[in-house]
Design a protein around this motif. Structure first.
Motif, PDB file in Angstrom:
ATOM      1  N   ALA A 178       0.814  -1.214   0.000  1.00  0.00           N
ATOM      2  CA  ALA A 178       0.000   0.000   0.000  1.00  0.00           C
ATOM      3  C   ALA A 178       0.850   1.269   0.000  1.00  0.00           C
ATOM      4  O   ALA A 178       0.479   2.278  -0.616  1.00  0.00           O
ATOM      5  N   TRP A 179       1.993   1.243   0.714  1.00  0.00           N
ATOM      6  CA  TRP A 179       2.865   2.424   0.751  1.00  0.00           C
ATOM      7  C   TRP A 179       3.460   2.696  -0.635  1.00  0.00           C
ATOM      8  O   TRP A 179       3.497   3.842  -1.093  1.00  0.00           O
ATOM      9  N   ALA A 180       3.892   1.655  -1.318  1.00  0.00           N
ATOM     10  CA  ALA A 180       4.422   1.822  -2.667  1.00  0.00           C
ATOM     11  C   ALA A 180       3.355   2.413  -3.592  1.00  0.00           C
ATOM     12  O   ALA A 180       3.651   3.271  -4.434  1.00  0.00           O
ATOM     13  N   GLU A 181       2.126   1.987  -3.394  1.00  0.00           N
ATOM     14  CA  GLU A 181       1.038   2.477  -4.247  1.00  0.00           C
ATOM     15  C   GLU A 181       0.798   3.969  -4.046  1.00  0.00           C
ATOM     16  O   GLU A 181       0.698   4.734  -5.012  1.00  0.00           O
ATOM     17  N   VAL A 182       0.711   4.406  -2.793  1.00  0.00           N
ATOM     18  CA  VAL A 182       0.414   5.819  -2.558  1.00  0.00           C
ATOM     19  C   VAL A 182       1.574   6.710  -2.985  1.00  0.00           C
ATOM     20  O   VAL A 182       1.375   7.809  -3.531  1.00  0.00           O
ATOM     21  N   VAL A 183       2.822   6.259  -2.811  1.00  0.00           N
ATOM     22  CA  VAL A 183       3.979   7.057  -3.210  1.00  0.00           C
ATOM     23  C   VAL A 183       4.053   7.151  -4.735  1.00  0.00           C
ATOM     24  O   VAL A 183       4.247   8.247  -5.295  1.00  0.00           O
ATOM     25  N   TYR A 184       3.892   6.037  -5.414  1.00  0.00           N
ATOM     26  CA  TYR A 184       3.996   6.033  -6.880  1.00  0.00           C
ATOM     27  C   TYR A 184       2.869   6.858  -7.503  1.00  0.00           C
ATOM     28  O   TYR A 184       3.089   7.639  -8.428  1.00  0.00           O
ATOM     29  N   ASP A 185       1.673   6.689  -6.959  1.00  0.00           N
ATOM     30  CA  ASP A 185       0.546   7.471  -7.454  1.00  0.00           C
ATOM     31  C   ASP A 185       0.748   8.960  -7.171  1.00  0.00           C
ATOM     32  O   ASP A 185       0.301   9.810  -7.938  1.00  0.00           O
ATOM     33  N   ALA A 186       1.426   9.275  -6.064  1.00  0.00           N
ATOM     34  CA  ALA A 186       1.682  10.677  -5.734  1.00  0.00           C
ATOM     35  C   ALA A 186       2.567  11.339  -6.790  1.00  0.00           C
ATOM     36  O   ALA A 186       2.382  12.523  -7.122  1.00  0.00           O
ATOM     37  N   MET A 187       3.534  10.609  -7.320  1.00  0.00           N
ATOM     38  CA  MET A 187       4.372  11.174  -8.372  1.00  0.00           C
ATOM     39  C   MET A 187       3.536  11.466  -9.612  1.00  0.00           C
ATOM     40  O   MET A 187       3.624  12.557 -10.204  1.00  0.00           O
ATOM     41  N   ALA A 188       2.696  10.520 -10.007  1.00  0.00           N
ATOM     42  CA  ALA A 188       1.821  10.730 -11.163  1.00  0.00           C
ATOM     43  C   ALA A 188       0.843  11.868 -10.896  1.00  0.00           C
ATOM     44  O   ALA A 188       0.550  12.679 -11.787  1.00  0.00           O
ATOM     45  N   TYR A 189       0.334  11.926  -9.669  1.00  0.00           N
ATOM     46  CA  TYR A 189      -0.586  12.990  -9.261  1.00  0.00           C
ATOM     47  C   TYR A 189       0.061  14.361  -9.437  1.00  0.00           C
ATOM     48  O   TYR A 189      -0.550  15.298  -9.968  1.00  0.00           O
ATOM     49  N   GLN A 190       1.322  14.481  -8.999  1.00  0.00           N
ATOM     50  CA  GLN A 190       2.014  15.759  -9.105  1.00  0.00           C
ATOM     51  C   GLN A 190       2.308  16.127 -10.560  1.00  0.00           C
ATOM     52  O   GLN A 190       2.263  17.300 -10.934  1.00  0.00           O
ATOM     53  N   VAL A 191       2.589  15.138 -11.392  1.00  0.00           N
ATOM     54  CA  VAL A 191       2.790  15.398 -12.820  1.00  0.00           C
ATOM     55  C   VAL A 191       1.495  15.931 -13.430  1.00  0.00           C
ATOM     56  O   VAL A 191       1.493  16.930 -14.164  1.00  0.00           O
ATOM     57  N   ALA A 192       0.381  15.279 -13.122  1.00  0.00           N
ATOM     58  CA  ALA A 192      -0.908  15.721 -13.647  1.00  0.00           C
ATOM     59  C   ALA A 192      -1.232  17.135 -13.178  1.00  0.00           C
ATOM     60  O   ALA A 192      -1.736  17.971 -13.942  1.00  0.00           O
ATOM     61  N   LYS A 193      -0.937  17.421 -11.913  1.00  0.00           N
ATOM     62  CA  LYS A 193      -1.211  18.751 -11.356  1.00  0.00           C
ATOM     63  C   LYS A 193      -0.368  19.813 -12.058  1.00  0.00           C
ATOM     64  O   LYS A 193      -0.851  20.911 -12.345  1.00  0.00           O
ATOM     65  N   ALA A 194       0.898  19.500 -12.355  1.00  0.00           N
ATOM     66  CA  ALA A 194       1.765  20.443 -13.063  1.00  0.00           C
ATOM     67  C   ALA A 194       1.255  20.696 -14.479  1.00  0.00           C
ATOM     68  O   ALA A 194       1.273  21.832 -14.976  1.00  0.00           O
ATOM     69  N   ILE A 195       0.801  19.642 -15.135  1.00  0.00           N
ATOM     70  CA  ILE A 195       0.241  19.803 -16.486  1.00  0.00           C
ATOM     71  C   ILE A 195      -0.983  20.722 -16.433  1.00  0.00           C
ATOM     72  O   ILE A 195      -1.150  21.619 -17.274  1.00  0.00           O
ATOM     73  N   GLY A 196      -1.836  20.513 -15.447  1.00  0.00           N
ATOM     74  CA  GLY A 196      -3.008  21.368 -15.298  1.00  0.00           C
ATOM     75  C   GLY A 196      -2.629  22.823 -15.070  1.00  0.00           C
ATOM     76  O   GLY A 196      -3.267  23.739 -15.602  1.00  0.00           O
ATOM     77  N   ALA A 197      -1.566  23.048 -14.288  1.00  0.00           N
ATOM     78  CA  ALA A 197      -1.110  24.420 -14.040  1.00  0.00           C
ATOM     79  C   ALA A 197      -0.650  25.083 -15.331  1.00  0.00           C
ATOM     80  O   ALA A 197      -0.935  26.261 -15.587  1.00  0.00           O
ATOM     81  N   PHE A 198       0.058  24.338 -16.168  1.00  0.00           N
ATOM     82  CA  PHE A 198       0.532  24.912 -17.422  1.00  0.00           C
ATOM     83  C   PHE A 198      -0.598  25.122 -18.421  1.00  0.00           C
ATOM     84  O   PHE A 198      -0.506  25.987 -19.300  1.00  0.00           O
ATOM     85  N   ALA A 199      -1.680  24.350 -18.283  1.00  0.00           N
ATOM     86  CA  ALA A 199      -2.855  24.620 -19.107  1.00  0.00           C
ATOM     87  C   ALA A 199      -3.409  26.003 -18.787  1.00  0.00           C
ATOM     88  O   ALA A 199      -3.890  26.724 -19.670  1.00  0.00           O
ATOM     89  N   ALA A 200      -3.314  26.404 -17.516  1.00  0.00           N
ATOM     90  CA  ALA A 200      -3.728  27.747 -17.125  1.00  0.00           C
ATOM     91  C   ALA A 200      -2.809  28.800 -17.729  1.00  0.00           C
ATOM     92  O   ALA A 200      -3.256  29.865 -18.159  1.00  0.00           O
TER      93      ALA A 200
END
Length: 373
Positions: A267-289
């Motif tokens: 479960a820890w590996a899952e939340v950490v790995y997903d967090a990296m993808a989450y932050q990438v998606a969030k950065a992409i959304g910021a640049f869309a702005a």
């Protein structure tokens, strides 16, 4: 038969060498340099002849003569902040990089290419060199007086993948707007607006999403507290640039090992790995702005983009913005060859290097000097 292009990229312990016939690679080599051989040189600049012979030996083993090459193109470190594009490599470039105070073999890219060009009478080019900085002024400002954002990203692969995305969408790189996320050992997300990389995180200085082995953004006060509680500068720099991210949190930066752990119920590996993808998606959304929502394409590239889980996680969150195109892996050598071909065919102008930086710091009234300047 197309133009024959020699591309090279000198790294810390290896030299990448490839020869292309047009856009098709005739061979690709990553020639490793034993530690004891590298240790014989006091400085990276002293490795010039050693690296030159490495490249000539690689060509000889492949049955290719230096005279068969139509143009030379490579990864050229220490050219300083410039706009992106293609620069002719000349004495000015070589003098600048060899006297820039940088002790990394990447500085040998330009001198090696220049030597081959002089020996054959053929041109040599630096294509979207690694210190390319095209940021707009508002992207540089931070709330910490005297600390400004600069551009240190995977520029060569970033721009190559944006060019490929544009072509796939029936556009030109200069005619569209793209957001590119390169996720390898380091991680860069950049906003490309009509031929310029106008905003990005800084891979070297530790900003943006965390990466497989880099910390990315973190709250400042806890880091300051660590610095004053016994952690050394070397230790903190290590977390920022080499041992943070997935490696620091999970003990490995290998996405394949991590996904296997997730499938086994970690479960820890899952939340950490997903967090990296989450932050990438969030950065992409910021640049869309940044682009006011006018995004033609989103690109995922770098080694981690081979992983369907990562790609799916990001795509689910940003696919509504624009089409998502995946170019997994590293296309730097291909990009160097493609740039040389554009130069030879006159489809992209070749610039003359002056050594003048593309950004010299803010000079307007009231501006605070850059703490690094």
């Amino acid at each position: 038969m197309g133009h024959k292009i020699l591309t090279l990229s000198p790294g810390s312990t290896s030299t990448k060498v490839a020869v292309f016939d047009g856009t098709e690679a005739l061979f690709r080599l990553n020639v490793t340099h034993p530690a004891e051989e590298i240790a014989a040189f006091d400085n990276a600049a002293d490795q010039f002849e050693y690296r030159r012979q490495t490249i000539l030996d690689a060509l000889a083993e492949q049955g290719i003569a230096l005279e068969d090459i139509d143009a030379f193109s490579g990864y050229c470190g220490a050219m300083g902040p410039t706009v992106g594009g293609i620069f002719a490599i000349d004495d000015t470039v070589c003098d600048h990089v060899m006297n820039a105070g940088v002790n990394h073999p990447a500085i040998l890219g330009a001198p090696l290419l220049h030597a081959f060009a002089q020996a054959t009478g053929k041109p040599a080019y630096a294509v979207n060199q690694p210190d390319t900085d095209e940021l707009v002024d508002v992207a540089r400002i931070t709330g910490f007086p005297g600390v400004y954002r600069k551009s240190h990203v995977h520029c060569l692969n970033q721009k190559e993948c944006a060019i490929r995305c544009a072509a796939e969408l029936g556009l030109t790189y200069e005619g569209g707007s793209f957001i590119v996320a390169h996720v390898g050992g380091g991680l860069s997300v950049a906003c490309h607006n009509h031929g310029r990389m106008v905003d990005t995180n800084d891979v070297l200085e530790g900003s943006g999403p965390f990466a497989p082995n880099r910390s990315g953004d973190a709250p400042l006060k806890p880091v300051v507290k660590l610095a004053y509680s016994g952690a050394t500068k070397k230790e903190l720099d290590g977390v920022i640039g080499k041992t943070g991210g997935l490696l620091g949190l999970l003990g490995t930066d290998d996405a394949r090992q991590i996904t296997a752990r997730i499938e086994a119920g970690d479960a820890w590996a899952e939340v950490v790995y997903d967090a990296m993808a989450y932050q990438v998606a969030k950065a992409i959304g910021a640049f869309a702005a940044v682009l006011a929502g006018k995004v033609d394409g989103i690109v995922l590239t770098g080694g981690v983009s081979h992983d369907p889980r990562f790609v799916s996680y990001v795509t689910e969150r940003v696919g509504w913005i624009a089409p998502v195109k995946v170019y997994a892996g590293d296309f730097e050598m291909d990009a160097l060859a493609a740039g040389a071909i554009r130069a030879l065919e006159g489809t992209e102008p070749v610039m003359t290097y002056t050594g003048e930086p593309s950004w010299k710091g803010f000079t307007m009234d009231g501006a605070i000097a850059d703490v690094e300047g």
